[in-house]
Design a protein around this motif. Structure first.
Motif, mmCIF file in Angstrom:
data_model
loop_
_atom_site.group_PDB
_atom_site.id
_atom_site.type_symbol
_atom_site.label_atom_id
_atom_site.label_comp_id
_atom_site.label_asym_id
_atom_site.label_seq_id
_atom_site.Cartn_x
_atom_site.Cartn_y
_atom_site.Cartn_z
ATOM 1 N N ALA A 12 0.660 -1.175 -0.142
ATOM 2 C CA ALA A 12 0.046 0.149 -0.399
ATOM 3 C C ALA A 12 0.628 1.216 -0.066
ATOM 4 O O ALA A 12 0.514 1.838 -0.489
ATOM 5 C CB ALA A 12 -0.543 0.229 1.078
ATOM 6 N N ALA A 13 2.060 1.045 0.955
ATOM 7 C CA ALA A 13 2.828 2.714 1.285
ATOM 8 C C ALA A 13 4.048 2.636 -0.349
ATOM 9 O O ALA A 13 4.365 3.610 -1.060
ATOM 10 C CB ALA A 13 4.182 2.060 1.696
ATOM 11 N N GLN A 14 3.484 1.602 -1.590
ATOM 12 C CA GLN A 14 3.830 1.952 -2.776
ATOM 13 C C GLN A 14 3.143 2.542 -3.863
ATOM 14 O O GLN A 14 3.711 2.913 -4.742
ATOM 15 C CB GLN A 14 5.110 0.811 -3.206
ATOM 16 N N GLN A 15 2.019 2.822 -3.034
ATOM 17 C CA GLN A 15 1.398 3.331 -4.296
ATOM 18 C C GLN A 15 1.539 4.714 -5.014
ATOM 19 O O GLN A 15 0.536 5.690 -4.353
ATOM 20 C CB GLN A 15 -0.236 2.922 -3.815
ATOM 21 N N LEU A 16 2.221 5.244 -5.189
ATOM 22 C CA LEU A 16 2.540 6.887 -5.647
ATOM 23 C C LEU A 16 1.434 7.373 -6.081
ATOM 24 O O LEU A 16 0.954 7.086 -7.210
ATOM 25 C CB LEU A 16 4.102 6.991 -6.684
ATOM 26 N N ASP A 17 1.380 8.609 -6.419
ATOM 27 C CA ASP A 17 -0.348 9.574 -6.633
ATOM 28 C C ASP A 17 1.182 10.311 -8.141
ATOM 29 O O ASP A 17 1.835 10.939 -7.817
ATOM 30 C CB ASP A 17 -0.632 10.237 -6.387
ATOM 31 N N LEU A 23 0.914 9.508 -1.779
ATOM 32 C CA LEU A 23 0.144 8.011 -1.699
ATOM 33 C C LEU A 23 -1.169 8.004 -2.965
ATOM 34 O O LEU A 23 -1.956 9.575 -1.850
ATOM 35 C CB LEU A 23 0.323 7.016 -0.764
ATOM 36 N N GLN A 24 -1.339 7.767 -3.491
ATOM 37 C CA GLN A 24 -3.009 7.668 -3.452
ATOM 38 C C GLN A 24 -3.707 6.629 -3.372
ATOM 39 O O GLN A 24 -4.029 5.422 -2.841
ATOM 40 C CB GLN A 24 -3.032 7.173 -5.329
ATOM 41 N N PRO A 25 -4.961 7.111 -2.273
ATOM 42 C CA PRO A 25 -4.803 6.705 -1.067
ATOM 43 C C PRO A 25 -6.268 4.837 -1.819
ATOM 44 O O PRO A 25 -6.063 4.251 -1.133
ATOM 45 C CB PRO A 25 -5.867 7.901 -0.086
ATOM 46 N N GLU A 26 -7.273 5.477 -2.892
ATOM 47 C CA GLU A 26 -7.981 3.875 -3.561
ATOM 48 C C GLU A 26 -6.910 2.961 -3.621
ATOM 49 O O GLU A 26 -6.768 1.904 -3.710
ATOM 50 C CB GLU A 26 -8.638 4.765 -4.494
ATOM 51 N N SER A 27 -5.945 3.849 -4.819
ATOM 52 C CA SER A 27 -4.320 2.427 -4.689
ATOM 53 C C SER A 27 -4.075 1.574 -3.687
ATOM 54 O O SER A 27 -3.756 0.557 -3.563
ATOM 55 C CB SER A 27 -3.909 3.189 -5.966
ATOM 56 N N PRO A 30 5.557 9.786 3.256
ATOM 57 C CA PRO A 30 4.136 9.390 3.491
ATOM 58 C C PRO A 30 4.545 7.556 3.722
ATOM 59 O O PRO A 30 5.429 6.776 3.075
ATOM 60 C CB PRO A 30 3.939 9.597 1.867
ATOM 61 N N GLY A 31 2.849 6.925 4.404
ATOM 62 C CA GLY A 31 2.937 5.919 4.229
ATOM 63 C C GLY A 31 1.849 5.184 4.647
ATOM 64 O O GLY A 31 0.581 6.135 4.522
ATOM 65 N N VAL A 32 1.679 4.457 5.136
ATOM 66 C CA VAL A 32 0.341 3.178 5.745
ATOM 67 C C VAL A 32 0.353 2.483 6.936
ATOM 68 O O VAL A 32 1.705 1.890 7.327
ATOM 69 C CB VAL A 32 0.321 2.537 4.362
ATOM 70 N N VAL A 33 -0.351 2.974 8.086
ATOM 71 C CA VAL A 33 -0.383 2.126 9.184
ATOM 72 C C VAL A 33 -1.318 1.191 8.770
ATOM 73 O O VAL A 33 -2.915 1.550 8.285
ATOM 74 C CB VAL A 33 -0.881 2.882 9.585
ATOM 75 N N LEU A 34 -1.474 0.064 8.866
ATOM 76 C CA LEU A 34 -2.525 -1.192 9.383
ATOM 77 C C LEU A 34 -2.985 -1.914 10.179
ATOM 78 O O LEU A 34 -1.638 -2.069 10.717
ATOM 79 C CB LEU A 34 -2.339 -1.829 8.229
ATOM 80 N N ILE A 35 -3.613 -1.827 10.786
ATOM 81 C CA ILE A 35 -4.396 -3.254 11.839
ATOM 82 C C ILE A 35 -5.062 -3.351 11.654
ATOM 83 O O ILE A 35 -6.581 -3.172 11.240
ATOM 84 C CB ILE A 35 -4.463 -1.938 13.319
ATOM 85 N N VAL A 36 -5.170 -5.075 11.774
ATOM 86 C CA VAL A 36 -6.134 -6.198 11.303
ATOM 87 C C VAL A 36 -6.962 -7.332 13.006
ATOM 88 O O VAL A 36 -5.408 -6.821 13.552
ATOM 89 C CB VAL A 36 -5.802 -6.865 10.366
ATOM 90 N N ASP A 90 -4.631 -8.496 17.488
ATOM 91 C CA ASP A 90 -5.213 -7.264 16.611
ATOM 92 C C ASP A 90 -2.916 -7.181 15.987
ATOM 93 O O ASP A 90 -2.343 -6.351 16.930
ATOM 94 C CB ASP A 90 -4.846 -6.279 17.214
ATOM 95 N N LEU A 91 -2.660 -7.531 14.572
ATOM 96 C CA LEU A 91 -1.832 -7.096 14.651
ATOM 97 C C LEU A 91 -1.706 -5.980 13.702
ATOM 98 O O LEU A 91 -2.980 -5.495 12.852
ATOM 99 C CB LEU A 91 -1.654 -8.540 13.847
ATOM 100 N N LYS A 92 -0.971 -5.395 13.971
ATOM 101 C CA LYS A 92 -0.367 -3.669 13.610
ATOM 102 C C LYS A 92 0.851 -3.779 12.306
ATOM 103 O O LYS A 92 1.788 -4.488 12.719
ATOM 104 C CB LYS A 92 -0.285 -3.150 14.521
ATOM 105 N N GLY A 93 0.929 -3.309 11.607
ATOM 106 C CA GLY A 93 1.806 -2.841 10.095
ATOM 107 C C GLY A 93 2.181 -1.858 9.460
ATOM 108 O O GLY A 93 1.225 -1.109 9.882
ATOM 109 N N SER A 94 3.047 -1.242 9.536
ATOM 110 C CA SER A 94 3.316 0.137 9.002
ATOM 111 C C SER A 94 4.590 -0.007 7.913
ATOM 112 O O SER A 94 4.909 -0.991 7.831
ATOM 113 C CB SER A 94 3.460 1.097 9.902
ATOM 114 N N ALA A 95 4.634 0.878 7.294
ATOM 115 C CA ALA A 95 5.124 0.687 6.506
ATOM 116 C C ALA A 95 5.605 2.207 5.502
ATOM 117 O O ALA A 95 4.024 3.223 5.201
ATOM 118 C CB ALA A 95 5.174 0.298 4.851
ATOM 119 N N GLU A 96 6.376 2.783 5.513
ATOM 120 C CA GLU A 96 6.321 4.378 4.099
ATOM 121 C C GLU A 96 7.421 4.450 3.384
ATOM 122 O O GLU A 96 7.477 3.178 2.457
ATOM 123 C CB GLU A 96 7.175 4.830 5.427
ATOM 124 N N LEU A 97 6.900 4.998 1.940
ATOM 125 C CA LEU A 97 7.072 5.180 0.592
ATOM 126 C C LEU A 97 9.228 4.661 0.566
ATOM 127 O O LEU A 97 9.901 5.343 0.981
ATOM 128 C CB LEU A 97 6.837 6.405 -0.271
#
Length: 160
Positions: free
Chosen positions: A45-50, A61-65, A128-134, A151-158
């Motif tokens: 998700a963090a690699q989806q450039l606008d 980042l492009q949020p929908e992508s 810019p990056g993404v945070v994901l909690i599942v 509750d697994l947590k992950g994050s990544a940045e561009l």
């Protein structure tokens, strides 16, 4: 005769304890595999450039992508269908519940610290990056025991 009955009872107890230990090991394998899947999804998700903003020199980042890429990776790595329910053969038995999906974009001041007190998670992003909690649930082999939930947590940045 008493020794024979005692031996049979001890064998049953030993087998039960062995089965409980194996169930715990399978649960730990499940959490490690699921954590890797969450990390991969956040990274994708963090690699989806606008691309439109990139042409102007803005990293964004492009949020929908990003959401689409994260869901694709979750489905692929956890063997889930479109609604994030487990497919036949998946190691999960319950649907994955995405509790948080946050795209941190160029409108924030970096380094940016994301805090989620509800899940006890904090991460600092340098770009810019993404945070994901599942939330995932692993059913126990023995119906007497409650399922294991994480509750697994992950994050990544561009990465550029």
């Amino acid at each position: 005769m008493a020794k024979l009955v005692f031996s049979v009872l001890m064998i049953v107890v030993w087998w039960t304890l062995h089965a409980l230990q194996m169930d715990e090991e399978v649960a730990m394998g499940t959490v490690h595999e699921a954590k890797r899947a969450i990390d991969r999804a956040a990274h994708a998700a963090a690699q989806q450039l606008d691309r439109n903003k990139l042409e102007m020199g803005v990293l964004s980042l492009q949020p929908e992508s990003a959401r689409g890429a994260a869901w694709d990776y979750l489905r692929g790595n956890l063997a889930l269908d479109a609604e994030l329910n487990p497919l036949p053969g998946s190691f999960l038995r319950e649907a994955a519940d995405v509790r948080a999906f946050v795209v941190v974009n160029e409108d924030e001041v970096f380094p940016y610290t994301y805090r989620n007190s509800q899940y006890g998670y904090e991460v600092t992003l340098a770009r810019p990056g993404v945070v994901l909690i599942v939330h995932l649930e692993y059913p126990r082999l023995f119906g007497v025991l409650a399922p294991v939930e994480w509750d697994l947590k992950g994050s990544a940045e561009l990465v550029y």
